[in-house]
Design a protein around this motif. Sequence first.
Motif, PDB file in Angstrom:
ATOM      1  N   GLY A  18       0.830  -1.198   0.000  1.00  0.00           N
ATOM      2  CA  GLY A  18       0.000   0.000   0.000  1.00  0.00           C
ATOM      3  C   GLY A  18       0.861   1.243   0.000  1.00  0.00           C
ATOM      4  O   GLY A  18       2.081   1.181   0.196  1.00  0.00           O
ATOM      5  N   PRO A  19       0.251   2.417  -0.198  1.00  0.00           N
ATOM      6  CA  PRO A  19       1.030   3.660  -0.310  1.00  0.00           C
ATOM      7  C   PRO A  19       1.783   4.054   0.952  1.00  0.00           C
ATOM      8  O   PRO A  19       2.735   4.831   0.883  1.00  0.00           O
ATOM      9  N   LEU A  20       1.372   3.520   2.113  1.00  0.00           N
ATOM     10  CA  LEU A  20       2.079   3.836   3.359  1.00  0.00           C
ATOM     11  C   LEU A  20       2.850   2.631   3.904  1.00  0.00           C
ATOM     12  O   LEU A  20       3.242   2.621   5.076  1.00  0.00           O
ATOM     13  N   ALA A  21       3.069   1.624   3.079  1.00  0.00           N
ATOM     14  CA  ALA A  21       3.827   0.445   3.520  1.00  0.00           C
ATOM     15  C   ALA A  21       5.209   0.869   3.997  1.00  0.00           C
ATOM     16  O   ALA A  21       5.892   1.678   3.360  1.00  0.00           O
ATOM     17  N   GLY A  22       5.607   0.347   5.158  1.00  0.00           N
ATOM     18  CA  GLY A  22       6.914   0.679   5.714  1.00  0.00           C
ATOM     19  C   GLY A  22       6.929   1.968   6.513  1.00  0.00           C
ATOM     20  O   GLY A  22       7.954   2.342   7.075  1.00  0.00           O
ATOM     21  N   ARG A  23       5.792   2.678   6.594  1.00  0.00           N
ATOM     22  CA  ARG A  23       5.731   3.927   7.360  1.00  0.00           C
ATOM     23  C   ARG A  23       5.046   3.676   8.699  1.00  0.00           C
ATOM     24  O   ARG A  23       4.078   2.922   8.793  1.00  0.00           O
ATOM     25  N   THR A  24       5.523   4.346   9.729  1.00  0.00           N
ATOM     26  CA  THR A  24       4.893   4.248  11.044  1.00  0.00           C
ATOM     27  C   THR A  24       4.013   5.477  11.280  1.00  0.00           C
ATOM     28  O   THR A  24       4.386   6.596  10.904  1.00  0.00           O
ATOM     29  N   VAL A  25       2.867   5.248  11.902  1.00  0.00           N
ATOM     30  CA  VAL A  25       1.920   6.326  12.155  1.00  0.00           C
ATOM     31  C   VAL A  25       1.476   6.274  13.621  1.00  0.00           C
ATOM     32  O   VAL A  25       1.107   5.215  14.125  1.00  0.00           O
ATOM     33  N   ALA A  26       1.540   7.400  14.293  1.00  0.00           N
ATOM     34  CA  ALA A  26       1.014   7.535  15.655  1.00  0.00           C
ATOM     35  C   ALA A  26      -0.402   8.105  15.564  1.00  0.00           C
ATOM     36  O   ALA A  26      -0.668   8.971  14.727  1.00  0.00           O
ATOM     37  N   VAL A  27      -1.305   7.616  16.405  1.00  0.00           N
ATOM     38  CA  VAL A  27      -2.717   7.998  16.324  1.00  0.00           C
ATOM     39  C   VAL A  27      -3.148   8.665  17.629  1.00  0.00           C
ATOM     40  O   VAL A  27      -2.932   8.118  18.715  1.00  0.00           O
ATOM     41  N   LYS A  28      -3.738   9.834  17.525  1.00  0.00           N
ATOM     42  CA  LYS A  28      -4.216  10.565  18.702  1.00  0.00           C
ATOM     43  C   LYS A  28      -5.222   9.714  19.467  1.00  0.00           C
ATOM     44  O   LYS A  28      -6.038   9.008  18.870  1.00  0.00           O
ATOM     45  N   ASP A  29      -5.203   9.833  20.782  1.00  0.00           N
ATOM     46  CA  ASP A  29      -5.943   8.877  21.613  1.00  0.00           C
ATOM     47  C   ASP A  29      -7.428   9.196  21.776  1.00  0.00           C
ATOM     48  O   ASP A  29      -8.079   8.696  22.688  1.00  0.00           O
ATOM     49  N   ASN A  30      -7.982  10.017  20.870  1.00  0.00           N
ATOM     50  CA  ASN A  30      -9.441  10.164  20.810  1.00  0.00           C
ATOM     51  C   ASN A  30      -9.999   9.546  19.529  1.00  0.00           C
ATOM     52  O   ASN A  30     -11.162   9.756  19.191  1.00  0.00           O
ATOM     53  N   ILE A  31      -9.171   8.760  18.829  1.00  0.00           N
ATOM     54  CA  ILE A  31      -9.572   8.090  17.591  1.00  0.00           C
ATOM     55  C   ILE A  31      -9.626   6.596  17.879  1.00  0.00           C
ATOM     56  O   ILE A  31      -8.632   6.005  18.308  1.00  0.00           O
ATOM     57  N   SER A  32     -10.778   5.990  17.660  1.00  0.00           N
ATOM     58  CA  SER A  32     -11.013   4.606  18.083  1.00  0.00           C
ATOM     59  C   SER A  32     -10.129   3.603  17.351  1.00  0.00           C
ATOM     60  O   SER A  32      -9.992   3.655  16.126  1.00  0.00           O
ATOM     61  N   THR A  33      -9.540   2.684  18.139  1.00  0.00           N
ATOM     62  CA  THR A  33      -8.712   1.605  17.596  1.00  0.00           C
ATOM     63  C   THR A  33      -9.192   0.295  18.209  1.00  0.00           C
ATOM     64  O   THR A  33      -9.181   0.134  19.432  1.00  0.00           O
ATOM     65  N   GLU A  34      -9.620  -0.618  17.359  1.00  0.00           N
ATOM     66  CA  GLU A  34     -10.163  -1.899  17.824  1.00  0.00           C
ATOM     67  C   GLU A  34      -9.150  -2.651  18.680  1.00  0.00           C
ATOM     68  O   GLU A  34      -8.018  -2.896  18.256  1.00  0.00           O
TER      69      GLU A  34
END
Length: 422
Positions: A18-34
């Motif tokens: 995918g276009p972000l393969a190999g990239r790390t992303v941090a997610v703000k803690d008000n965005i739901s993560t299963e």
Amino acid sequence: MAENVFITEETVEGEADGPLAGRTVAVKDNISTEGVRTTCGSAMLEEYVPPYDATVVERLKAAGATIVGKTNMDEFGMGSTTETSHFGPTENPVAPGRVPGGSSGGSAAAVAAGEADLALGTDTGGSIRNPAAFCGVVGIKPTYGLVSRYGLVAYANSLEQIGPLAPTVEAAAELLEVIAGVDERDATTREAEAGGDYASAADGDVEGTTVGVPTELVTGVDEGVREAFEAALDDLRDKGAETVEVSLPSVERAVAAYYVIATSEASSNLARFDGVRYGVSGGYEGNWNEAFARAREEGFGEEVKRRILLGTYALSAGYHDKYYAKAQDARAWVAQDFDAALSEADVLASPTMPVPPFERGESLDDPLQMYLADVNTVPVNLANLPAVSVPAGETDGLPVGIQFVGPAFGEREIIRVGSALA
């Protein structure tokens, strides 16, 4: 490693390609993560684990990104410094002893410290652009409706948008491409005319571009910030852009209108955190109202309580027309002023923040100072327009950001101008 960037560190692998393969992303803690707790920086949700992913998280995974954790934030997004978090403040990795901005301070700090390649934040009144400016990175607040809010724990529904933080404008645009677009689970979303191609706009070509400078957003800013801002404008002029003065007379009312609308929506949204449906239990002694009060007393911090009280007051019988209705009129005035200014220029430019990063603890004793610091960012949310903050040098060794505002769904335009500087 920057201090207190993550509330929860957990690796979630995306698709193999995918276009972000190999990239790390941090997610703000008000965005739901299963399966990964989502606290909103609050004791109220300290142990909450969502059973589903937000749409933006689904799209990150499908694009091949690796999520590396949930970032620290002001409690329920209420703050400009990431100091109202139940989990403690985040250190600014490029300005030790200073705040990283907020409410998406953990996300900006993660990118600035190199602990994630990219990050997601949310922006209700500047909460992506503020920390981007304070941490010397790029942050985009998209047009309202460009990015799905499904799975976002709401603060103020009519104002907030999820958006990217990144080291460069091009990298932020690549992340925006992944998360933007229609979502059948969010009726406010729509497809942009650009068809979602944003990264190609980051070509730095500003030849013939007209940049409007609203006098009201430059008046009264810190002298060092103003010098850095003027130097960035000189850089754009050297590359072929033209600058013109424009006016946004309504912005003197924008902060007041914003806080009435935002706190009103927050008081309604946060009613669900009662210890029964969501949040810490208020126990079983006494009547339901007492249990409800105990849950909210224990679960919410001081800033959240302050904003709930403000919003409840503004919506109460006898005051709705005096405050909330007038704030909505002011919002319409702000939108009209932006339309007029953008008829004279392709984009508008201002310092993102009127001051350099605060010292830690400085604004906690004076909430009004924190509210007034949003003067250059909140008008954009009231008008539902897109904006990007890019680094514009330093003052006394502290980062300064320049903000570019475009017409509705004019993300390509602000990306093009921003990329001339970063």
